[in-house]
Motif scaffolding. Structure first.
Motif, PDB file in Angstrom:
ATOM      1  N   LEU A  99      -1.831  -0.778  -3.546  1.00  0.00           N
ATOM      2  CA  LEU A  99      -2.052  -2.059  -2.869  1.00  0.00           C
ATOM      3  C   LEU A  99      -0.975  -3.079  -3.225  1.00  0.00           C
ATOM      4  CD1 LEU A  99      -5.926  -2.474  -3.202  1.00  0.00           C
ATOM      5  CD2 LEU A  99      -4.620  -1.652  -1.222  1.00  0.00           C
ATOM      6  N   VAL A 100      -0.548  -3.827  -2.222  1.00  0.00           N
ATOM      7  CA  VAL A 100       0.382  -4.933  -2.408  1.00  0.00           C
ATOM      8  C   VAL A 100      -0.294  -6.217  -1.946  1.00  0.00           C
ATOM      9  CG1 VAL A 100       2.496  -3.575  -2.202  1.00  0.00           C
ATOM     10  CG2 VAL A 100       1.443  -4.514  -0.143  1.00  0.00           C
ATOM     11  N   GLN A 101       0.177  -7.334  -2.508  1.00  0.00           N
ATOM     12  CA  GLN A 101      -0.385  -8.642  -2.169  1.00  0.00           C
ATOM     13  C   GLN A 101       0.688  -9.699  -2.329  1.00  0.00           C
ATOM     14  OE1 GLN A 101      -3.761  -9.921  -4.561  1.00  0.00           O
ATOM     15  NE2 GLN A 101      -4.622 -11.092  -2.854  1.00  0.00           N
ATOM     16  N   VAL A 102       0.593 -10.744  -1.521  1.00  0.00           N
ATOM     17  CA  VAL A 102       1.510 -11.880  -1.567  1.00  0.00           C
ATOM     18  C   VAL A 102       0.727 -13.132  -1.942  1.00  0.00           C
ATOM     19  CG1 VAL A 102       3.031 -13.375  -0.216  1.00  0.00           C
ATOM     20  CG2 VAL A 102       3.082 -10.906   0.149  1.00  0.00           C
ATOM     21  N   TRP A 103       1.320 -13.928  -2.829  1.00  0.00           N
ATOM     22  CA  TRP A 103       0.777 -15.242  -3.175  1.00  0.00           C
ATOM     23  C   TRP A 103       1.839 -16.270  -2.801  1.00  0.00           C
ATOM     24  CZ3 TRP A 103      -3.947 -15.866  -6.110  1.00  0.00           C
ATOM     25  CH2 TRP A 103      -4.555 -14.660  -6.452  1.00  0.00           C
ATOM     26  N   LEU A 104       1.593 -17.032  -1.742  1.00  0.00           N
ATOM     27  CA  LEU A 104       2.534 -18.055  -1.300  1.00  0.00           C
ATOM     28  C   LEU A 104       2.006 -19.421  -1.722  1.00  0.00           C
ATOM     29  CD1 LEU A 104       5.080 -18.892   0.271  1.00  0.00           C
ATOM     30  CD2 LEU A 104       3.666 -19.009   2.341  1.00  0.00           C
ATOM     31  N   ASP A 105       2.749 -20.082  -2.621  1.00  0.00           N
ATOM     32  CA  ASP A 105       2.357 -21.390  -3.156  1.00  0.00           C
ATOM     33  C   ASP A 105       0.943 -21.362  -3.718  1.00  0.00           C
ATOM     34  OD1 ASP A 105       4.848 -22.413  -2.375  1.00  0.00           O
ATOM     35  OD2 ASP A 105       4.103 -22.895  -0.368  1.00  0.00           O
ATOM     36  N   GLY A 106       0.612 -20.245  -4.378  1.00  0.00           N
ATOM     37  CA  GLY A 106      -0.677 -20.115  -5.039  1.00  0.00           C
ATOM     38  C   GLY A 106      -1.809 -19.617  -4.164  1.00  0.00           C
ATOM     39  N   ARG A 107      -1.561 -19.403  -2.865  1.00  0.00           N
ATOM     40  CA  ARG A 107      -2.604 -18.928  -1.948  1.00  0.00           C
ATOM     41  C   ARG A 107      -2.444 -17.428  -1.727  1.00  0.00           C
ATOM     42  NH1 ARG A 107      -0.900 -23.797   0.059  1.00  0.00           N
ATOM     43  NH2 ARG A 107       0.500 -22.825   1.575  1.00  0.00           N
ATOM     44  N   PRO A 108      -3.467 -16.626  -2.032  1.00  0.00           N
ATOM     45  CA  PRO A 108      -3.346 -15.172  -1.905  1.00  0.00           C
ATOM     46  C   PRO A 108      -3.501 -14.697  -0.473  1.00  0.00           C
ATOM     47  CG  PRO A 108      -5.534 -15.727  -2.710  1.00  0.00           C
ATOM     48  CD  PRO A 108      -4.774 -17.023  -2.623  1.00  0.00           C
ATOM     49  N   SER A 109      -2.793 -13.638  -0.139  1.00  0.00           N
ATOM     50  CA  SER A 109      -2.965 -12.950   1.136  1.00  0.00           C
ATOM     51  C   SER A 109      -4.050 -11.889   0.979  1.00  0.00           C
ATOM     52  CB  SER A 109      -1.659 -12.265   1.539  1.00  0.00           C
ATOM     53  OG  SER A 109      -1.409 -11.149   0.674  1.00  0.00           O
ATOM     54  N   THR A 110      -4.360 -11.206   2.057  1.00  0.00           N
ATOM     55  CA  THR A 110      -5.166 -10.002   1.943  1.00  0.00           C
ATOM     56  C   THR A 110      -4.342  -8.933   1.238  1.00  0.00           C
ATOM     57  OG1 THR A 110      -6.497  -8.413   3.198  1.00  0.00           O
ATOM     58  CG2 THR A 110      -4.389  -9.048   4.157  1.00  0.00           C
ATOM     59  N   LYS A 111      -4.995  -7.903   0.729  1.00  0.00           N
ATOM     60  CA  LYS A 111      -4.294  -6.788   0.096  1.00  0.00           C
ATOM     61  C   LYS A 111      -4.058  -5.684   1.121  1.00  0.00           C
ATOM     62  CE  LYS A 111      -6.058  -7.649  -4.570  1.00  0.00           C
ATOM     63  NZ  LYS A 111      -6.681  -7.047  -5.783  1.00  0.00           N
ATOM     64  N   LYS A 112      -2.870  -5.072   1.060  1.00  0.00           N
ATOM     65  CA  LYS A 112      -2.523  -4.006   1.996  1.00  0.00           C
ATOM     66  C   LYS A 112      -1.942  -2.819   1.245  1.00  0.00           C
ATOM     67  CE  LYS A 112      -1.849  -7.026   5.979  1.00  0.00           C
ATOM     68  NZ  LYS A 112      -1.016  -7.330   7.168  1.00  0.00           N
ATOM     69  N   PHE A 113      -2.003  -1.660   1.898  1.00  0.00           N
ATOM     70  CA  PHE A 113      -1.555  -0.420   1.269  1.00  0.00           C
ATOM     71  C   PHE A 113      -0.109  -0.108   1.644  1.00  0.00           C
ATOM     72  CE2 PHE A 113      -0.859   4.166   1.306  1.00  0.00           C
ATOM     73  CZ  PHE A 113      -1.280   4.523   0.032  1.00  0.00           C
ATOM     74  N   THR A 114       0.676   0.335   0.643  1.00  0.00           N
ATOM     75  CA  THR A 114       2.015   0.866   0.913  1.00  0.00           C
ATOM     76  C   THR A 114       2.106   2.307   0.419  1.00  0.00           C
ATOM     77  OG1 THR A 114       2.865  -0.159  -1.124  1.00  0.00           O
ATOM     78  CG2 THR A 114       3.231  -1.340   0.954  1.00  0.00           C
ATOM     79  N   SER A 115       2.227   2.488  -0.903  1.00  0.00           N
ATOM     80  CA  SER A 115       2.328   3.847  -1.446  1.00  0.00           C
ATOM     81  C   SER A 115       1.646   3.894  -2.807  1.00  0.00           C
ATOM     82  CB  SER A 115       3.798   4.267  -1.580  1.00  0.00           C
ATOM     83  OG  SER A 115       4.467   3.442  -2.509  1.00  0.00           O
ATOM     84  N   SER A 116       1.091   5.055  -3.145  1.00  0.00           N
ATOM     85  CA  SER A 116       0.352   5.195  -4.404  1.00  0.00           C
ATOM     86  C   SER A 116       0.666   6.538  -5.042  1.00  0.00           C
ATOM     87  CB  SER A 116      -1.161   5.073  -4.150  1.00  0.00           C
ATOM     88  OG  SER A 116      -1.603   6.140  -3.314  1.00  0.00           O
ATOM     89  N   GLY A 117       0.232   6.681  -6.302  1.00  0.00           N
ATOM     90  CA  GLY A 117       0.296   7.967  -6.975  1.00  0.00           C
ATOM     91  C   GLY A 117       1.593   8.280  -7.673  1.00  0.00           C
ATOM     92  N   SER A 118       2.564   7.379  -7.616  1.00  0.00           N
ATOM     93  CA  SER A 118       3.828   7.614  -8.290  1.00  0.00           C
ATOM     94  C   SER A 118       4.452   6.281  -8.661  1.00  0.00           C
ATOM     95  CB  SER A 118       4.783   8.411  -7.397  1.00  0.00           C
ATOM     96  OG  SER A 118       5.959   8.758  -8.106  1.00  0.00           O
ATOM     97  N   THR A 119       5.371   6.320  -9.606  1.00  0.00           N
ATOM     98  CA  THR A 119       5.999   5.103 -10.089  1.00  0.00           C
ATOM     99  C   THR A 119       7.304   4.830  -9.345  1.00  0.00           C
ATOM    100  OG1 THR A 119       7.243   6.271 -11.804  1.00  0.00           O
ATOM    101  CG2 THR A 119       5.036   5.486 -12.383  1.00  0.00           C
ATOM    102  N   ILE A 120       7.819   3.621  -9.521  1.00  0.00           N
ATOM    103  CA  ILE A 120       9.194   3.300  -9.140  1.00  0.00           C
ATOM    104  C   ILE A 120      10.039   3.617 -10.368  1.00  0.00           C
ATOM    105  CG2 ILE A 120      10.799   1.503  -8.409  1.00  0.00           C
ATOM    106  CD1 ILE A 120       8.342  -0.026  -7.295  1.00  0.00           C
ATOM    107  N   ASN A 121      10.882   4.651 -10.287  1.00  0.00           N
ATOM    108  CA  ASN A 121      11.630   5.040 -11.476  1.00  0.00           C
ATOM    109  C   ASN A 121      13.096   5.302 -11.147  1.00  0.00           C
ATOM    110  OD1 ASN A 121      11.600   7.588 -10.245  1.00  0.00           O
ATOM    111  ND2 ASN A 121       9.835   8.252 -11.437  1.00  0.00           N
ATOM    112  N   GLY A 122      13.890   5.386 -12.195  1.00  0.00           N
ATOM    113  CA  GLY A 122      15.327   5.536 -12.048  1.00  0.00           C
ATOM    114  C   GLY A 122      16.036   4.250 -12.432  1.00  0.00           C
TER     115      GLY A 122
END
Length: 224
Positions: free
Chosen positions: A121-144
């Motif tokens: 799940l990803v989420q944006v907070w603009l000036d302290g106000r949260p967005s809804t949560k949305k799915f991008t990718s799961s199950g692995s890390t950002i590595n390298g």
């Protein structure tokens, strides 16, 4: 009183570590070369929070934050889509879009973005106000080995810049954590109170390199 003390307009300067408290980076030109490279020793991310402040009059699409790895060009990317008037978040080349945000021109904004590898799940907070949560990718890390850039969007690892996605304006207070920051900590950041600084990127102890024409100045202060 407006304080604008020029600290440098540098071309391909060497990386330095500096406390940038009270400073801002100014990107004064639309180019496909000007950018700032931020250095970190971290190479594996199970979660991400990035917070930054920015000011621009750009109506077109422009980059806010770009982290690339050898495997994922868009490892973690924050991009304002001018035509759609939405923030796009990429994680491990997967994409989510957040529309209907109050992203005004010619105004300072605090933008915090989060991603959790377990849930995807990803989420944006603009000036302290949260967005809804949305799915991008799961199950692995950002590595390298990451290359982190302000001012340009990486279409290749460390390059492939597009002038029409470049940032023109001011940026400040860039922090990155390798975990999800709590809503209370995000609000502290927005309010410029005593928050926990980033453990990946810390504006108060930033290892960075300026490439081409970027100004480093004191932040503008408004007289009371």
């Amino acid at each position: 009183m407006r304080l604008l003390v020029l600290l440098g307009m540098l071309t391909a300067c060497a990386a330095i570590t500096q406390d940038l408290s009270g400073k801002m980076l100014i990107f004064p030109l639309e180019t496909n070369t000007t950018h700032v490279k931020l250095k970190t020793t971290k190479k594996d991310f199970n979660g991400v929070t990035v917070c930054q402040r920015s000011f621009t009059d750009l109506e077109r699409t422009h980059l806010l934050f770009s982290l690339s790895t050898p495997t994922y060009t868009n490892g973690f990317l924050v991009l304002w889509h001018g035509s759609d008037k939405a923030l796009g978040i990429y994680t491990r080349n997967a994409y989510a879009v957040f529309g209907k945000l109050d992203y005004k021109l010619n105004a300072w904004h605090s933008v915090c973005t989060t991603w959790d590898s377990a849930s995807g799940l990803v989420q944006v907070w603009l000036d302290g106000r949260p967005s809804t949560k949305k799915f991008t990718s799961s199950g692995s890390t950002i590595n390298g080995n990451p290359i982190i850039i302000l001012g340009q969007e990486q279409d290749t690892h460390g390059g492939g810049f597009d002038i029409k996605q470049s940032f023109v304006g001011m940026m400040s207070d860039v922090h990155m954590w390798d975990y999800i920051l709590s809503p209370c900590e995000i609000q502290k950041y927005v309010d410029e109170r005593n928050f926990t600084p980033g453990n990946v990127l810390n504006w108060r102890a930033m290892d960075f390199q300026i490439i081409d024409k970027v100004l480093l100045e004191n932040k503008e202060m408004v007289c009371s």
